[in-house]
Design a protein around this motif. Sequence first.
Motif, PDB file in Angstrom:
ATOM      1  N   SER A  29       0.911  -1.183  -0.030  1.00  0.00           N
ATOM      2  CA  SER A  29      -0.015  -0.031   0.107  1.00  0.00           C
ATOM      3  C   SER A  29       0.933   1.460   0.033  1.00  0.00           C
ATOM      4  O   SER A  29       0.355   2.092  -0.657  1.00  0.00           O
ATOM      5  CB  SER A  29      -0.919   0.014   1.326  1.00  0.00           C
ATOM      6  N   ARG A  34       1.487   4.114  -3.121  1.00  0.00           N
ATOM      7  CA  ARG A  34       1.477   5.544  -2.816  1.00  0.00           C
ATOM      8  C   ARG A  34       2.471   6.467  -2.841  1.00  0.00           C
ATOM      9  O   ARG A  34       2.642   7.415  -3.174  1.00  0.00           O
ATOM     10  CB  ARG A  34       0.628   5.759  -1.482  1.00  0.00           C
ATOM     11  N   THR A  47      -5.631  -1.829  -6.160  1.00  0.00           N
ATOM     12  CA  THR A  47      -5.284  -0.597  -5.454  1.00  0.00           C
ATOM     13  C   THR A  47      -4.403   0.188  -6.594  1.00  0.00           C
ATOM     14  O   THR A  47      -4.815   1.680  -6.937  1.00  0.00           O
ATOM     15  CB  THR A  47      -4.243  -0.794  -4.438  1.00  0.00           C
ATOM     16  N   SER A  90     -13.664   1.070   2.390  1.00  0.00           N
ATOM     17  CA  SER A  90     -12.500   0.935   1.289  1.00  0.00           C
ATOM     18  C   SER A  90     -11.691   1.913   1.521  1.00  0.00           C
ATOM     19  O   SER A  90     -11.918   3.151   0.949  1.00  0.00           O
ATOM     20  CB  SER A  90     -13.156   0.552   0.056  1.00  0.00           C
ATOM     21  N   ALA A  91     -10.400   1.513   1.908  1.00  0.00           N
ATOM     22  CA  ALA A  91      -9.225   2.606   1.476  1.00  0.00           C
ATOM     23  C   ALA A  91      -8.862   3.091   0.141  1.00  0.00           C
ATOM     24  O   ALA A  91      -8.540   4.053   0.020  1.00  0.00           O
ATOM     25  CB  ALA A  91      -7.935   2.029   2.184  1.00  0.00           C
ATOM     26  N   GLN A  92      -9.277   1.867  -0.897  1.00  0.00           N
ATOM     27  CA  GLN A  92      -9.203   2.430  -2.294  1.00  0.00           C
ATOM     28  C   GLN A  92     -10.114   3.438  -2.546  1.00  0.00           C
ATOM     29  O   GLN A  92      -9.749   4.487  -3.471  1.00  0.00           O
ATOM     30  CB  GLN A  92      -9.415   1.081  -3.105  1.00  0.00           C
ATOM     31  N   ARG A 115      -7.455   1.714   6.218  1.00  0.00           N
ATOM     32  CA  ARG A 115      -5.921   2.113   6.382  1.00  0.00           C
ATOM     33  C   ARG A 115      -5.911   3.445   5.964  1.00  0.00           C
ATOM     34  O   ARG A 115      -6.340   3.842   4.917  1.00  0.00           O
ATOM     35  CB  ARG A 115      -5.254   0.925   5.516  1.00  0.00           C
ATOM     36  N   ASP A 135      -7.167  -8.027   4.220  1.00  0.00           N
ATOM     37  CA  ASP A 135      -6.318  -9.215   3.523  1.00  0.00           C
ATOM     38  C   ASP A 135      -6.012 -10.194   4.304  1.00  0.00           C
ATOM     39  O   ASP A 135      -5.286 -11.173   3.384  1.00  0.00           O
ATOM     40  CB  ASP A 135      -5.186  -8.250   2.947  1.00  0.00           C
ATOM     41  N   LYS A 190     -12.325  -9.129  -4.093  1.00  0.00           N
ATOM     42  CA  LYS A 190     -10.977  -8.755  -4.037  1.00  0.00           C
ATOM     43  C   LYS A 190     -10.397  -9.544  -5.132  1.00  0.00           C
ATOM     44  O   LYS A 190     -11.179  -9.612  -6.080  1.00  0.00           O
ATOM     45  CB  LYS A 190     -10.430  -9.602  -2.575  1.00  0.00           C
TER      46      LYS A 190
HETATM   47  C1  S3P Z   1      -5.785  -1.512  -0.177  1.00  0.00           C
HETATM   48  C2  S3P Z   1      -6.883  -1.478   0.248  1.00  0.00           C
HETATM   49  C3  S3P Z   1      -7.573  -2.636   0.719  1.00  0.00           C
HETATM   50  C4  S3P Z   1      -6.846  -3.890   0.613  1.00  0.00           C
HETATM   51  C5  S3P Z   1      -5.962  -3.789  -0.615  1.00  0.00           C
HETATM   52  C6  S3P Z   1      -5.011  -2.661  -0.507  1.00  0.00           C
HETATM   53  C7  S3P Z   1      -4.897  -0.237  -0.288  1.00  0.00           C
HETATM   54  O1  S3P Z   1      -8.582  -2.754  -0.252  1.00  0.00           O
HETATM   55  O2  S3P Z   1      -7.613  -5.099   0.348  1.00  0.00           O
HETATM   56  O3  S3P Z   1      -5.082  -5.181  -0.771  1.00  0.00           O
HETATM   57  O4  S3P Z   1      -3.644  -0.091  -0.325  1.00  0.00           O
HETATM   58  O5  S3P Z   1      -5.545   1.021  -0.333  1.00  0.00           O
HETATM   59  P1  S3P Z   1     -10.275  -1.956  -0.080  1.00  0.00           P
HETATM   60  O6  S3P Z   1      -9.851  -0.601  -0.127  1.00  0.00           O
HETATM   61  O7  S3P Z   1     -11.128  -2.279  -1.412  1.00  0.00           O
HETATM   62  O8  S3P Z   1     -10.791  -2.637   1.071  1.00  0.00           O
END
Ligand code: S3P
Length: 445
Positions: free
Chosen positions: A29, A33, A102, A174-176, A201, A326, A353
Amino acid sequence: MAGHLTPIPMASQSVGPLKGTAIIPGDKSVSHRSLILGALSVGETKISGLLLGQDVLDTAKAMSAFGAKVTDHGEGNFSVNGVGVGGFSEPVDVIDCGNAGTGVRLIMGAMSTSPINATFTGDASLRSRPMDRITDPLELFGAKSYGRTNGFLPLTMVGARDAHAIRYISPHPSAQIKSAILLAGLNALGETTLIEPEKTRDHTERMLSGFGADIETVEIKDGFAITLQGRPELTAQDIVVPRDPSSAAFPVCAALIVEGSEIFLPNICLNPTRSGLFTTLVEMGADIEFENNRLEGGEPVADLRVKSSCLNGIEVPPNRAPSMIDEYPILSVVAAFAKGKTIMRGIKELRVKECDRIDAMARGLETMGVTVEEGEDYLIVHGQNGEVEGGGTAQTHLDHRIAMSFLCLGLASKKSIKVDDGHAIATSFPIFKSLMTDLGASITG
Ligand code: S3P
């Protein structure tokens, strides 16, 4: 990566305890970024410890395609000469993000508020994952997207001219989604606010702040509101990527279930939005010591010492899911060796996923002689009190974490196991096999 790759069948078997030190690669991650924020900054960002997984390398390639100068200095040291917020140029070819949800989602966000077009694709797994969760909010900024039915890739994003900031309540934890919107908000006029139902996250927020953006998170009645001021000038940074807790999870869990094991893992990122698995394992009775707790590059890190343990099944609190999203595949493996049931609820995000991970784990565990119960948003694993039969072949569906989870199971099951295809492991943990073998594991393929 978009084409068909020849499957790499793999196998693992029990040969004795795991011992030694595991140097885990950089966090995936944070690696994505670092490249994207480096590309959106003014000056030269220096990155050390970048994960050399295919997912991240595809993001590096994409940042070059949008006009940044990305240089590989070897051994995970990269530099990125950024183009500044709003400085992306139009790529002359399709952006292939391989297996990386991501990568593609964050990059779509980052380019969606610049007046350029880009077409995105990926491998068969990525082409079957929902993109409307990203394109719907990006359209509120004024971007347009044209994909296949249901918004699947390949997809062309037409970036917004003169984007204006938005306020968006994310329907999923969802952090994405959060990160795509914040990256889009960088080049929008005004204040972008994203409300997430549960804390996911937070690397994007931490890193944006480190690059000089004005960003604030406030806890509110319905979750967390993150507010970013648009059109900042981001300044290049030196970044040391912390070691990936989601990769560390595999040797940690393998050591817990293989009798007589004792391993040491230095410098593991223990950001609380990522460390839910370790909390869960300790609740199950795992012998894990967290030594030398400290802050490195703005992230909490510690050295982990892990000894094989007799574990008890537990009910994992559903609100912990975002901090270990994850890690459910490898937790399901550990649960199979525990005493009693492990109940995992509130995990429907696992269905979208790299593959449907609830289904993949349920079917694979059944093949290995483990009883499971499954529903739309839950998985219950009936622990076998250390005695898992094994002997089957798990289908991995282009999913690195499914492949690594079953290979770990085979290190402690009575019979050796196979996975149909391990090539996706290279997307996130290219040294998985050699690292595990150095600890004493028998993994072939
Ligand atoms: C991630 C967010 C998560 C995770 C992925 C990495 C990220 O996905 O499952 O492996 O780096 O923002 P989601 O945001 O869809 O939960």
